[in-house]
Design a protein around this motif. Structure first.
Motif, PDB file in Angstrom:
ATOM      1  N   THR A 291      15.548 -22.422  20.323  1.00 18.94           N
ATOM      2  CA  THR A 291      16.828 -21.734  20.530  1.00 18.94           C
ATOM      3  C   THR A 291      16.748 -20.221  20.511  1.00 18.94           C
ATOM      4  OG1 THR A 291      17.266 -21.864  18.157  1.00 18.94           O
ATOM      5  CG2 THR A 291      18.113 -23.655  19.537  1.00 18.94           C
ATOM      6  N   THR A 292      15.744 -19.653  19.858  1.00 18.03           N
ATOM      7  CA  THR A 292      15.754 -18.204  19.640  1.00 18.03           C
ATOM      8  C   THR A 292      14.793 -17.493  20.574  1.00 18.03           C
ATOM      9  OG1 THR A 292      16.265 -18.578  17.310  1.00 18.03           O
ATOM     10  CG2 THR A 292      15.488 -16.379  17.931  1.00 18.03           C
ATOM     11  N   ARG A 293      15.349 -16.716  21.453  1.00 19.64           N
ATOM     12  CA  ARG A 293      14.580 -15.830  22.321  1.00 19.64           C
ATOM     13  C   ARG A 293      15.470 -14.676  22.731  1.00 19.64           C
ATOM     14  NH1 ARG A 293      12.299 -16.608  28.506  1.00 19.64           N
ATOM     15  NH2 ARG A 293      11.183 -14.603  28.582  1.00 19.64           N
ATOM     16  N   GLY A 294      14.913 -13.487  22.792  1.00 25.77           N
ATOM     17  CA  GLY A 294      15.710 -12.333  23.176  1.00 25.77           C
ATOM     18  C   GLY A 294      14.869 -11.272  23.847  1.00 25.77           C
ATOM     19  N   GLU A 295      15.479 -10.145  24.097  1.00 19.37           N
ATOM     20  CA  GLU A 295      14.783  -9.027  24.730  1.00 19.37           C
ATOM     21  C   GLU A 295      14.136  -8.160  23.652  1.00 19.37           C
ATOM     22  OE1 GLU A 295      15.661  -5.092  27.524  1.00 19.37           O
ATOM     23  OE2 GLU A 295      17.304  -6.430  26.924  1.00 19.37           O
ATOM     24  N   ILE A 296      12.844  -7.874  23.849  1.00 20.57           N
ATOM     25  CA  ILE A 296      12.147  -6.974  22.937  1.00 20.57           C
ATOM     26  C   ILE A 296      12.578  -5.547  23.258  1.00 20.57           C
ATOM     27  CG2 ILE A 296       9.924  -6.039  22.227  1.00 20.57           C
ATOM     28  CD1 ILE A 296      10.205  -8.780  21.185  1.00 20.57           C
ATOM     29  N   ILE A 297      13.216  -4.899  22.304  1.00 16.47           N
ATOM     30  CA  ILE A 297      13.596  -3.494  22.461  1.00 16.47           C
ATOM     31  C   ILE A 297      12.491  -2.647  21.840  1.00 16.47           C
ATOM     32  CG2 ILE A 297      15.334  -1.736  21.996  1.00 16.47           C
ATOM     33  CD1 ILE A 297      16.291  -4.071  23.745  1.00 16.47           C
ATOM     34  N   PRO A 298      11.759  -1.854  22.637  1.00 15.73           N
ATOM     35  CA  PRO A 298      10.616  -1.117  22.076  1.00 15.73           C
ATOM     36  C   PRO A 298      11.030  -0.123  21.003  1.00 15.73           C
ATOM     37  CG  PRO A 298      11.110  -0.350  24.294  1.00 15.73           C
ATOM     38  CD  PRO A 298      11.952  -1.567  24.068  1.00 15.73           C
ATOM     39  N   ARG A 299      10.213  -0.004  19.994  1.00 13.56           N
ATOM     40  CA  ARG A 299      10.423   0.970  18.926  1.00 13.56           C
ATOM     41  C   ARG A 299       9.944   2.327  19.425  1.00 13.56           C
ATOM     42  NH1 ARG A 299       9.926   0.640  13.102  1.00 13.56           N
ATOM     43  NH2 ARG A 299      10.112   2.783  12.320  1.00 13.56           N
ATOM     44  N   VAL A 300      10.783   3.336  19.385  1.00 11.38           N
ATOM     45  CA  VAL A 300      10.434   4.671  19.867  1.00 11.38           C
ATOM     46  C   VAL A 300       9.648   5.398  18.783  1.00 11.38           C
ATOM     47  CG1 VAL A 300      11.284   6.874  20.727  1.00 11.38           C
ATOM     48  CG2 VAL A 300      12.466   4.741  21.345  1.00 11.38           C
ATOM     49  N   ILE A 301       8.442   5.841  19.116  1.00 14.75           N
ATOM     50  CA  ILE A 301       7.617   6.609  18.198  1.00 14.75           C
ATOM     51  C   ILE A 301       7.015   7.778  18.964  1.00 14.75           C
ATOM     52  CG2 ILE A 301       7.081   4.634  16.723  1.00 14.75           C
ATOM     53  CD1 ILE A 301       4.386   4.431  18.089  1.00 14.75           C
ATOM     54  N   THR A 302       6.270   8.615  18.281  1.00 15.35           N
ATOM     55  CA  THR A 302       5.566   9.726  18.925  1.00 15.35           C
ATOM     56  C   THR A 302       4.076   9.590  18.655  1.00 15.35           C
ATOM     57  OG1 THR A 302       5.670  11.204  17.014  1.00 15.35           O
ATOM     58  CG2 THR A 302       7.561  11.222  18.530  1.00 15.35           C
ATOM     59  N   LEU A 303       3.274  10.199  19.502  1.00 12.26           N
ATOM     60  CA  LEU A 303       1.824  10.184  19.293  1.00 12.26           C
ATOM     61  C   LEU A 303       1.455  10.881  17.993  1.00 12.26           C
ATOM     62  CD1 LEU A 303       0.438  10.948  22.877  1.00 12.26           C
ATOM     63  CD2 LEU A 303       0.606   8.740  21.720  1.00 12.26           C
ATOM     64  N   ALA A 304       2.219  11.885  17.623  1.00 10.99           N
ATOM     65  CA  ALA A 304       1.896  12.650  16.426  1.00 10.99           C
ATOM     66  C   ALA A 304       2.067  11.828  15.157  1.00 10.99           C
ATOM     67  CB  ALA A 304       2.762  13.906  16.343  1.00 10.99           C
TER      68      ALA A 304
END
Length: 736
Positions: free
Chosen positions: A180-193
């Protein structure tokens, strides 16, 4: 601990029985996988978190070995351990291989994890965004390249802390998808630094904003066929140092469906799976692309403008789209005329708005050419110097492709009488080559299919300076008698061999000892003994014409020689490639004259099944060198009745220390100190910075021992100041 009833066990058994494998999809269309017929499980609460799973290796495991979870106990479900997570990756494009990455939430995850599984096309079973459960009983947690991952412990791992992939047959018993459980992966915003502070996110889908591929990657494809390569991405730009504030690498597989596409040239948004590779104290942060549609770094928007430019490094517009607008076409002949009467080693800059379109006729695929290609049009050929290795892996430089070259700002240089294109940088690292960072500014793929390269047929007598730089064919050539029995190159250096026609006219053939032909180095293959056609690039140096061939089939020397004879190589009287491992006591004698219990032995490290003789006077690590004198002495080989005899072998050296010495004797007394030895002049490997670059000894003359029984000895010495590792292989004594 939560107990799971028999119904859940039945679901996993049913899932295993319905496991289906689907072939890989290698295109850029990402349709939803059809999950009809696949079994799934009802949602339940896992009892091990991803954080706790990682700690099984990193915290709760002081020995540093892989942690193995206890297997199931019959009729006792309390021992069943599970993790749950959302699939962050997809292997649909083939860029991710036999790995499933998961994270602990669809949005704003705090932890990711890596599952190593011996299965392809996992996206058909576990699409991105699916919630999955993994039963841990009997599995193991280990590490590879500093990344903690889940697999199995088989004992075949290369390191105690490593794990093997979960076998495909086992996978349906331990991995299941939520019904029953499936959704859209929302990417985690990070920086290279801030990657170092976010290592818990390894395995998660992340997003980088305002990022771009560096200049070395521009206008090149993601990866050559069958190869995995790194491309650098950067954020921030420091004008004073012309560098990015922070960088990381993007790992690209040559088997991916997008491998032959060009990397996007602009600045924008990048989405990928976060990972790293750690070797010792060095950590490289890296990303894996799921699919190229996750990259928004190039292309016009609805207003018809490409807003991904200018880039951080001040590139104002897409540099990979060649246009000859406002440029004047030039031929190879025109370019050479621009040089005028240029003196040897002289330079002249091309200042006009010119371009050249010419076909690539030779590249560095076999290693005989190094950091340059030759191009040719109807008027002639010319060498283009580029400070980059493995040019053949770049689609622009494939033999047969047409290359567009913007000429303004480049230089023409006279090298020993040959006019070449390059830069004005004479530093040892560049050597008048176009800098790798600048390749995109001058060299453009025509995006036209490769065409067959047609050789200009000549005789030695017909050659003129107008042929220099051309791909030519000369018929009915053979190696001179003095070169027969020699290898194509001596050691690792550039070597000359001489070809002649049936009238006695000669021309020089140049070969690099680093060239690799059909898996063997040029310094281990004897020159062909027959007569035939030779295909090669013609160059010139100080008035002497030279030929450079690119692969062994370019030398079609299979016919009888000019005098009608058929050359027969010297027969092998004795050989040993140490293939069995260890030394046969009747074949070799090992003598330890000075030092601790360190002796000549055999090893196959780094070579799989290929064993070789090896000696090392270091006990492991700096400060552990010892004074040694160790001998490896062959059995006696009879040269009675022989009129000619030679010795050949190969060596490989690593680390600093005294050079290996090679001796011969015909009166071994069973005591190295009382035996009369003759030191032999041999070529040895001189590159102490790396293993694997085997160098041929060349043909070592044994004529002083004709009519006698000869033994060959390798004498190893080391000191507390230096102890090199010396390896010996392919030992042969030939004679007739």
């Amino acid at each position: 601990m939560k107990k799971y009833n028999s119904i859940l066990k039945y679901i996993f058994i049913t899932a295993a029985s319905l496991w289906i494998t689907v072939g890989c999809v290698h295109d850029d269309k990402y349709d939803e996988p059809n999950l009809d017929g696949y079994q799934c499980v009802a949602d339940f609460q896992a009892n091990v978190t991803l954080s706790e799973l990682k700690k099984k290796f990193t915290v709760n495991n002081p020995t540093g070995a892989a942690y193995v979870f206890p297997a199931d106990k019959p009729n006792d479900a309390s021992d069943d351990l599970y993790i749950e997570g959302y699939v962050s990756s997809t292997d649909e494009t083939g860029n991710i291989y036999k790995t499933i990455y998961i994270q602990d939430a669809l949005k704003n995850p705090t932890h990711g994890f890596t599952i190593s599984v011996d299965m392809v096309s996992s996206y058909t079973r576990f699409p991105q965004g699916s919630k999955i459960y993994v039963k841990l009983n009997g599995l193991a947690v280990g590490t590879y390249g500093g990344v903690v991952q889940l697999g199995v412990k088989t004992g075949a791992e290369s390191a105690a802390n490593g794990v093997s992939r979960i076998p495909e047959k086992l996978a349906p018993q331990v991995i299941s998808r939520s019904c029953t459980t499936r959704g859209e992966i929302i990417p985690r915003v990070i920086t290279l630094a801030d990657l170092k502070n976010n290592e818990d996110l390894i395995g998660c889908l992340v997003q980088l904003d305002k990022v771009e591929f560096d200049g070395k990657a521009l206008c090149s494809n993601f990866a050559p066929s069958g190869q995995t390569v790194d491309k650098v991405i950067g954020q921030g730009w420091v004008e004073s140092s012309s560098s990015y504030v922070t960088t990381a690498v993007v790992r690209n597989s040559g088997y991916s469906s997008f491998a032959n596409q060009y990397v996007p040239a602009g600045n924008g948004t990048f989405k990928g799976i976060f990972s790293k590779f750690q070797s010792g104290s060095n950590t490289t942060y890296q990303f894996y692309i799921n699919k190229v549609t996750d990259l928004d770094m190039e292309g016009k928007s609805a207003d018809g403008i490409d807003h991904h430019f200018p880039r951080l490094d001040k590139v104002q517009e897409n540099p990979c789209r060649f246009s000859n607008a406002n440029l004047t076409a030039k031929t190879v002949s025109d370019i050479k005329q621009l040089a005028g009467g240029l003196a040897p080693n002289g330079l002249v800059q091309i200042t006009g708005d010119f371009y050249l379109k010419a076909q690539v006729t030779a590249n560095d695929e076999a290693g005989n050419l190094f950091k340059y290609v030759y191009v040719e049009d109807a008027t002639g050929g010319i060498k283009v110097n580029i400070n980059k290795t493995d040019l053949f892996q770049d689609a622009r430089f494939k033999v047969g492709k047409d290359l567009n070259i913007k000429l303004k700002g480049l230089y023409i240089r006279n090298v020993g009488g040959e006019l070449q294109i390059g830069s004005n940088d004479s530093s040892s690292a560049v050597g008048y080559r176009i800098k790798e960072d600048d390749v995109y500014k001058y060299l453009y793929d025509s995006n036209e299919p490769a065409r067959a390269v047609v050789a200009s047929e000549r005789t030695i007598s017909q050659l003129t300076t107008a042929d220099v730089g051309r791909w030519i064919k000369i018929k009915d050539l053979e190696f001179i008698n003095g070169d027969l029995g020699k290898t194509y190159a001596d050691g690792s250096a550039l070597s000359n061999r001489t070809l002649e026609d049936c009238s006695g006219k000669t021309i020089t053939l140049r070969t690099s000892g680093r060239a690799v032909f059909a898996g063997k180095a040029a310094n281990t293959i004897e020159v062909a003994g027959g007569k035939g056609d030779v295909y090669a690039i013609l160059s010139v140096f100080n008035g002497t014409y030279q030929l450079w061939f690119t692969k062994l089939p370019d030398l079609q020397l299979t016919n009888p020689r000019c005098d009608g004879s058929i050359y027969t190589p010297l027969p092998v009287l004795y050989k040993d490639d140490f293939a069995a491992g260890g030394f046969n006591g009747t074949e070799w004698t090992v003598v330890n004259k000075v030092g601790p219990n360190q002796f000549w032995g055999t090893s196959n490290q780094g070579n799989g099944t290929n064993y070789y003789a090896m000696m090392n006077g270091n006990a492991g690590g700096a400060g552990n060198n010892f004074d040694n004198e160790d001998w490896l002495i062959s059995k006696a080989v009879s040269l009675v009745g022989k009129s000619k005899a030679i010795l050949t072998f190969t060596t490989d050296v690593r680390y600093t220390g005294p050079a290996l010495q090679v001796f011969a004797t015909d009166n071994y007394t069973n005591d190295v100190t009382t035996t009369t030895w003759t030191q032999l002049p041999v070529n040895l490997d001189t590159n102490a910075n790396a293993f694997g670059d085997w160098v041929s000894s060349g043909n070592v003359d044994l004529s002083a021992f004709l009519g006698k029984n000869v033994r060959i000895a390798f004498k190893y010495t080391s000191t507390t100041a230096g102890a090199a590792t010396w390896e010996v292989d392919d030992f042969k004594i030939k004679g007739q």
